[in-house]
Write a protein that holds these residues in place. Structure first.
Motif, short mmCIF file in Angstrom:
data_model
loop_
_atom_site.label_atom_id
_atom_site.label_comp_id
_atom_site.label_asym_id
_atom_site.label_seq_id
_atom_site.Cartn_x
_atom_site.Cartn_y
_atom_site.Cartn_z
N UNK A 195 0.83 -1.20 0.00
CA UNK A 195 0.00 0.00 0.00
C UNK A 195 0.87 1.26 0.00
N UNK A 196 2.03 1.21 0.63
CA UNK A 196 2.92 2.37 0.62
C UNK A 196 3.44 2.63 -0.79
N UNK A 197 3.79 1.57 -1.50
CA UNK A 197 4.22 1.73 -2.88
C UNK A 197 3.09 2.29 -3.73
N UNK A 198 1.88 1.80 -3.52
CA UNK A 198 0.72 2.30 -4.27
C UNK A 198 0.47 3.78 -4.00
N UNK A 199 0.81 4.23 -2.79
CA UNK A 199 0.57 5.62 -2.41
C UNK A 199 1.77 6.53 -2.73
#
Length: 258
Positions: A195-199
């Motif tokens: 999710x951090x990569x997606x954000x």
């Protein structure tokens, strides 16, 4: 050696036969006189079990005969007594709840860093590309109170569902750094790193195997305190033992996985 083998394991793998799987695993666990909790969701399986070593390892062996679980790894620790009171197999929407359906670890894992490599980075103060290494605790606040990596970021989340919003709030603080997410056994790290990569957070890695694997392979280096576990033992030291002050304490703090 203490007689009771405790294992924790998880695997993100698509499951479409959850009802049948639940009955099979419950019967198999009861036949081996095992106790603990198994969570089955469309995204995979998460389990904490304890009992006689032959029976626990036999349970894992049978489970891995199913090609979907062939890659299931398990972390082991030992205790003098059975830390669970029941054998439960539950059907859930997620094996670790995040309420973020776009995050699908089974479609591809986030990059990880092995404990020995991370220890070298922490010893030298930066990763191999010279970036500052930031440890990010993805666990709930009450778990962090038992212990965490020295200097780790703790966003004081009360539930893992709050993690994506916390990333949005603190994203700019992580710019230009290598961020290593960590949790108890690795399951939350999987989703957190994705999710951090997606954000839009760059240079995010997960600690392979979480705190328990760190304890097994590294020990107490760069870690303060112990690791909270979701059974009657409550906390494990870096030696994967129950601290003396908890050895005679048998009242569980929490009765379910979270």
């Amino acid at each position: 050696m203490d007689p009771v083998l405790n294992i924790s394991a998880y695997l993100f793998t698509p499951l479409t036969d959850r009802e049948q799987l639940r009955e099979t695993l419950l019967a198999r666990a009861r036949a081996g006189n095992l106790k603990g909790t198994v969570l089955i969701a469309p995204e995979g399986i998460n389990l904490f079990l304890a009992g006689d070593a032959v029976q626990v390892r036999g349970f894992l062996h049978e489970l891995r005969r199913d090609p979907r679980f062939a890659d299931l790894g398990a972390k082991e620790s030992w205790s003098a007594d059975q830390p669970f009171r029941k054998m439960l197999v539950k059907l859930k929407n997620e094996i670790i709840r995040m309420d973020h359906p776009a995050v699908r670890p089974a479609d591809g894992r986030a990059p990880s860093v092995a404990p020995d490599v991370l220890r070298r980075w922490l010893d030298q103060g930066h990763d191999d590309e010279g970036r500052e290494v930031v440890m990010l605790d993805t666990r709930n606040a009450f778990e962090v109170e038992y212990g965490t990596f020295t200097g780790a970021l703790d966003w004081r989340i009360e539930r893992f569902t709050q993690f994506p919003a916390a990333v949005e709030e603190h994203r700019d603080d992580l710019a230009g750094k290598t961020v290593v997410t960590f949790c108890t056994g690795g399951i939350r790290c999987e989703k957190a790193a994705i999710v951090m990569d997606d954000l839009g957070v760059d240079h995010v890695l997960q600690l392979e195997g979480g705190i328990l694997t760190w304890f097994e392979q590294v020990g107490a280096d760069h870690f303060e305190g112990g690791c909270f576990v979701f059974d009657d033992r409550e906390v494990l030291t870096p030696q994967l033992r129950v601290p003396e002050e908890f050895e005679t304490r048998r009242e569980p703090r929490r009765s379910a996985l979270a």
